[in-house]
Motif scaffolding. Structure first.
Motif, short mmCIF file in Angstrom:
data_model
loop_
_atom_site.label_atom_id
_atom_site.label_comp_id
_atom_site.label_asym_id
_atom_site.label_seq_id
_atom_site.Cartn_x
_atom_site.Cartn_y
_atom_site.Cartn_z
N VAL A 50 0.82 -1.21 0.00
CA VAL A 50 0.00 0.00 0.00
C VAL A 50 0.86 1.26 0.00
CG1 VAL A 50 -1.86 1.23 1.19
CG2 VAL A 50 -1.71 -1.27 1.35
N THR A 51 0.52 2.17 -0.89
CA THR A 51 1.01 3.54 -0.82
C THR A 51 -0.16 4.38 -0.34
OG1 THR A 51 2.63 3.25 -2.58
CG2 THR A 51 1.94 5.51 -2.09
N ALA A 52 -0.07 4.87 0.89
CA ALA A 52 -1.20 5.54 1.56
C ALA A 52 -0.97 7.03 1.60
CB ALA A 52 -1.36 4.99 2.97
N VAL A 53 -1.82 7.78 0.91
CA VAL A 53 -1.65 9.23 0.77
C VAL A 53 -2.64 9.96 1.66
CG1 VAL A 53 -1.58 11.16 -0.85
CG2 VAL A 53 -0.93 8.87 -1.62
N GLU A 54 -2.15 10.94 2.40
CA GLU A 54 -2.98 11.72 3.31
C GLU A 54 -2.43 13.15 3.38
OE1 GLU A 54 -5.49 13.39 5.33
OE2 GLU A 54 -5.94 11.26 5.00
N SER A 55 -3.34 14.12 3.31
CA SER A 55 -2.93 15.53 3.33
C SER A 55 -2.85 16.10 4.74
CB SER A 55 -3.91 16.37 2.50
OG SER A 55 -5.24 16.25 3.02
N ASP A 56 -3.50 15.47 5.71
CA ASP A 56 -3.53 15.98 7.08
C ASP A 56 -2.38 15.35 7.87
OD1 ASP A 56 -4.20 16.04 9.97
OD2 ASP A 56 -6.06 16.98 9.30
N ALA A 57 -1.41 16.18 8.24
CA ALA A 57 -0.21 15.67 8.92
C ALA A 57 -0.56 15.01 10.25
CB ALA A 57 0.79 16.81 9.13
N GLY A 58 -1.54 15.56 10.97
CA GLY A 58 -1.92 14.99 12.26
C GLY A 58 -2.51 13.61 12.11
N LEU A 59 -3.37 13.42 11.12
CA LEU A 59 -3.96 12.10 10.90
C LEU A 59 -2.89 11.10 10.47
CD1 LEU A 59 -7.32 12.92 9.05
CD2 LEU A 59 -6.93 12.51 11.49
N LEU A 60 -1.97 11.54 9.63
CA LEU A 60 -0.92 10.64 9.18
C LEU A 60 -0.01 10.24 10.35
CD1 LEU A 60 -0.16 9.30 6.53
CD2 LEU A 60 1.53 11.10 6.17
N ALA A 61 0.25 11.17 11.25
CA ALA A 61 1.05 10.84 12.43
C ALA A 61 0.34 9.78 13.28
CB ALA A 61 1.31 12.10 13.26
N THR A 62 -0.97 9.89 13.39
CA THR A 62 -1.74 8.90 14.12
C THR A 62 -1.67 7.54 13.44
OG1 THR A 62 -3.26 10.55 15.00
CG2 THR A 62 -4.06 8.29 14.91
N ALA A 63 -1.76 7.54 12.09
CA ALA A 63 -1.68 6.28 11.34
C ALA A 63 -0.34 5.60 11.58
CB ALA A 63 -1.88 6.55 9.86
N ARG A 64 0.73 6.38 11.52
CA ARG A 64 2.06 5.80 11.74
C ARG A 64 2.18 5.24 13.16
NH1 ARG A 64 4.29 10.58 8.61
NH2 ARG A 64 5.14 9.72 6.67
N ALA A 65 1.60 5.96 14.12
CA ALA A 65 1.68 5.50 15.52
C ALA A 65 0.84 4.26 15.74
CB ALA A 65 1.24 6.62 16.46
N ALA A 66 -0.29 4.15 15.03
CA ALA A 66 -1.16 2.99 15.18
C ALA A 66 -0.56 1.74 14.55
CB ALA A 66 -2.53 3.28 14.56
N LEU A 67 0.31 1.95 13.55
CA LEU A 67 0.90 0.83 12.83
C LEU A 67 2.42 0.98 12.80
CD1 LEU A 67 -1.66 0.84 9.89
CD2 LEU A 67 -1.43 -0.98 11.60
N PRO A 68 3.06 0.98 13.96
CA PRO A 68 4.51 1.18 14.00
C PRO A 68 5.25 0.03 13.33
CG PRO A 68 3.72 0.45 16.14
CD PRO A 68 2.50 0.73 15.30
N GLY A 69 6.16 0.39 12.44
CA GLY A 69 6.95 -0.64 11.77
C GLY A 69 6.16 -1.50 10.82
N ALA A 70 4.99 -1.03 10.38
CA ALA A 70 4.15 -1.84 9.49
C ALA A 70 4.89 -2.16 8.20
CB ALA A 70 2.85 -1.10 9.19
N VAL A 71 4.89 -3.42 7.84
CA VAL A 71 5.51 -3.86 6.59
C VAL A 71 4.45 -3.81 5.49
CG1 VAL A 71 6.60 -5.80 5.40
CG2 VAL A 71 7.11 -5.35 7.82
N GLY A 72 4.82 -3.23 4.36
CA GLY A 72 3.90 -3.20 3.23
C GLY A 72 3.14 -1.91 3.09
#
Length: 225
Positions: free
Chosen positions: A113-135
């Motif tokens: 997945v290439t996951a595109v998001e314009s809201d930096a805060g939401l993207l930070a939450t996504a990264r935190a929810a899926l730390p080290g996610a492969v793929g």
């Protein structure tokens, strides 16, 4: 996860809520791909919503995420995933990543997945929810621009409704690549699917349904004399 999204669920029985979502919202509304149902039954949706909204995580309604953004309702996301016919090892351009829930489901289905998001805060939450996610490759930027550096993709999945699909996104899809997206048509949100062909793109609606509207996709205003 960060403090805003990271408190525990207390006595909430999220497993039972996930089962109820599958039984009452997915299987009864045309989400009939057993792999999609299994993936959505596996991914803990409550981990991708604000702490104060966790009791709403499995309701058939958009979940407020702040700053005018919402997590799409389960039925809309499930129908889009079903129509996209995700295959293992598909390369998916996900537009409207929000807090990462749909990216997590796509990975569960075996996609890259290439996951595109314009809201930096939401993207930070996504990264935190899926730390080290492969793929998953997270991309912060205008959603209408996609991520040309990763093209071509097998699937374009827009997890929300837009007024039109920009040519820039279509160009990043391989010929015969699949499309699933919500479209805003005269104030009505419709879930649509189709393919890119040698001659262009064909997308047709398959159901009218509530589907969150994504920012940044407004059609240019028509010129008036």
């Amino acid at each position: 996860m960060g403090s805003e999204f990271g408190v525990g669920t207390g006595m909430i029985d999220t497993a039972a809520m996930r089962h109820a979502m599958v039984a009452s919202q997915l299987r009864t509304t045309g989400v009939d791909d057993v792999r999609v149902v299994a993936a959505m039954a596996s991914v803990p949706r409550e981990e991708f919503v604000p702490a104060e909204s966790r009791t709403l995580a499995y309701r058939d309604t958009p979940i407020p995420l702040g700053r005018g953004r919402y997590l799409n309702n389960p039925m809309a996301t499930g129908r889009l995933l079903t129509e996209a016919a995700i295959l293992p090892e598909d390369r998916v351009l996900l537009v409207g990543a929000a807090t990462g829930y749909t990216a997590a489901v796509l990975v569960e289905l075996g996609a890259t997945v290439t996951a595109v998001e314009s809201d930096a805060g939401l993207l930070a939450t996504a990264r935190a929810a899926l730390p080290g996610a492969v793929g998953i490759h997270w991309v912060e930027g205008p959603m209408a621009d996609g991520h040309a550096a990763g093209a071509p993709y097998d699937v374009l999945l827009v997890d929300g409704s837009v007024e039109e699909l920009p040519a820039a996104l279509i160009a990043q899809l391989r010929v015969e690549g699949r499309i699933a997206a919500g479209i805003v048509d005269k104030g009505v949100t419709r879930l649509c699917s189709g393919r890119r062909t040698e001659g262009g793109v064909g997308v047709v609606p398959f159901v009218d349904a509530e589907c969150v509207v994504l920012p940044g996709f407004a059609k240019p205003a028509a010129f008036r004399f």
